[in-house]
Scaffold this motif. Sequence first.
Motif, PDB file in Angstrom:
ATOM      1  N   GLY A   1       0.776  -1.240   0.000  1.00 27.03           N
ATOM      2  CA  GLY A   1       0.000   0.000   0.000  1.00 27.03           C
ATOM      3  C   GLY A   1       0.797   1.274   0.000  1.00 27.03           C
ATOM      4  N   GLN A   2       2.079   1.240  -0.355  1.00 24.46           N
ATOM      5  CA  GLN A   2       2.902   2.455  -0.324  1.00 24.46           C
ATOM      6  C   GLN A   2       3.888   2.459  -1.478  1.00 24.46           C
ATOM      7  N   TYR A   3       3.948   3.595  -2.171  1.00 22.50           N
ATOM      8  CA  TYR A   3       4.863   3.781  -3.308  1.00 22.50           C
ATOM      9  C   TYR A   3       5.570   5.119  -3.170  1.00 22.50           C
ATOM     10  N   ALA A   4       6.762   5.183  -3.733  1.00 18.11           N
ATOM     11  CA  ALA A   4       7.522   6.431  -3.750  1.00 18.11           C
ATOM     12  C   ALA A   4       7.977   6.717  -5.172  1.00 18.11           C
TER      13      ALA A   4
ATOM     14  N   ASP B   1      -4.659   2.933   5.393  1.00 21.50           N
ATOM     15  CA  ASP B   1      -4.086   2.152   6.495  1.00 21.50           C
ATOM     16  C   ASP B   1      -2.638   2.559   6.763  1.00 21.50           C
ATOM     17  N   VAL B   2      -1.853   2.721   5.697  1.00 25.06           N
ATOM     18  CA  VAL B   2      -0.463   3.128   5.860  1.00 25.06           C
ATOM     19  C   VAL B   2      -0.400   4.532   6.464  1.00 25.06           C
ATOM     20  N   ALA B   3      -1.222   5.436   5.953  1.00 23.29           N
ATOM     21  CA  ALA B   3      -1.214   6.811   6.465  1.00 23.29           C
ATOM     22  C   ALA B   3      -1.573   6.843   7.949  1.00 23.29           C
ATOM     23  N   ALA B   4      -2.541   6.034   8.352  1.00 22.59           N
ATOM     24  CA  ALA B   4      -2.948   6.017   9.757  1.00 22.59           C
ATOM     25  C   ALA B   4      -1.853   5.458  10.653  1.00 22.59           C
TER      26      ALA B   4
ATOM     27  N   ARG C   1       6.068   3.320  13.049  1.00 19.49           N
ATOM     28  CA  ARG C   1       4.793   2.743  12.634  1.00 19.49           C
ATOM     29  C   ARG C   1       4.027   2.280  13.856  1.00 19.49           C
ATOM     30  N   ARG C   2       2.757   2.655  13.928  1.00 14.75           N
ATOM     31  CA  ARG C   2       1.957   2.336  15.101  1.00 14.75           C
ATOM     32  C   ARG C   2       1.047   1.155  14.808  1.00 14.75           C
TER      33      ARG C   2
END
Length: 316
Positions: free
Chosen positions: A221-224, A238-241, A315-316
């Motif tokens: 769920g994460q790209y750069a 979800d990643v942002a949270a 990361r929480r």
Amino acid sequence: MSTDAERSGAADRQLPRDDEVFLDHVGFFVADMDRATQRFERLGFAVQPQNTHYNAGPDGALVPAGTVNRLITLRIGYLEILAANLDTPLAAQLRRSLDRYEGLHLVALGHADVPAQEARLRAAGMPTQPAVRLRRPLDSMPEKPLVGFHVLRTEPGVMPEGRAQYCGHETPELVWLPGWAEHPNGAEALTDFLIVEADPAEAAGRFATFSGRPPVAEGPGQYAIALDRGRLTICDTDVAARMLPGFKAAALPFEAAVALQVNDPVRTLSLLRDRGVAADLLAPDLVQVVPADGMGAHILFHGPEVAPVWRRLPRR
């Protein structure tokens, strides 16, 4: 595309060369310019005086574009605050964005040859509006010199996140004015921009086409997208949270956060708290201002380490 060594040098350069692509600036769309200015000044930014946008017609005559802005210029890059002031198509687009939320709605990449980017994007099948030469008088100077930009925007709807554009600076000395890059909060450079999506893989593909740079998966769920200066990060909710305490998407897609380099994050935190700003130390060199005080966005102030800011977040 730049080599690693060239990219390192680009980090300290305001304008791109050759085929470099820079994160030039990001923009906040606001309903009330005076109120927004007060909020940014409370955050420790020096905000330039207001200017009115114009487009230059074929005969050189200036036609009001329908928006006004104020700039927060940094040593590297800048933040733009925009509001509508007339009934024009560009102003209507800004007001429609405000119907979704007030906050970040614009990402501008820099390139030395904007017409070449127009041709590249059309060849790649990404619809663009015709490139325009944007003009505005610099009202803060008695002689009111014209500030000039070459701007290329995608067609409305192509980038549902907000306004995506290329910006070529024709008069950079009238943008980065002497003294205006000195901020009480210590902000030095624009480094990263976070976009939250329902489908980050699809969005990363579009932004890869737009930027001409490949997306790299950094986990589920994460790209750069690493630019020659700065980068774009695209993730799901979800990643942002997990990264951002207090995260809540105002809408999807959501241009959620901007990262700025400072020399001393602890000093920045102290200034913010002294001014009553809701700010937290997320890591030893990373300060977050929450959206309630960040004009609808998470604003992250980080130290001068090389590692991308999102990798420093616990990361929480």
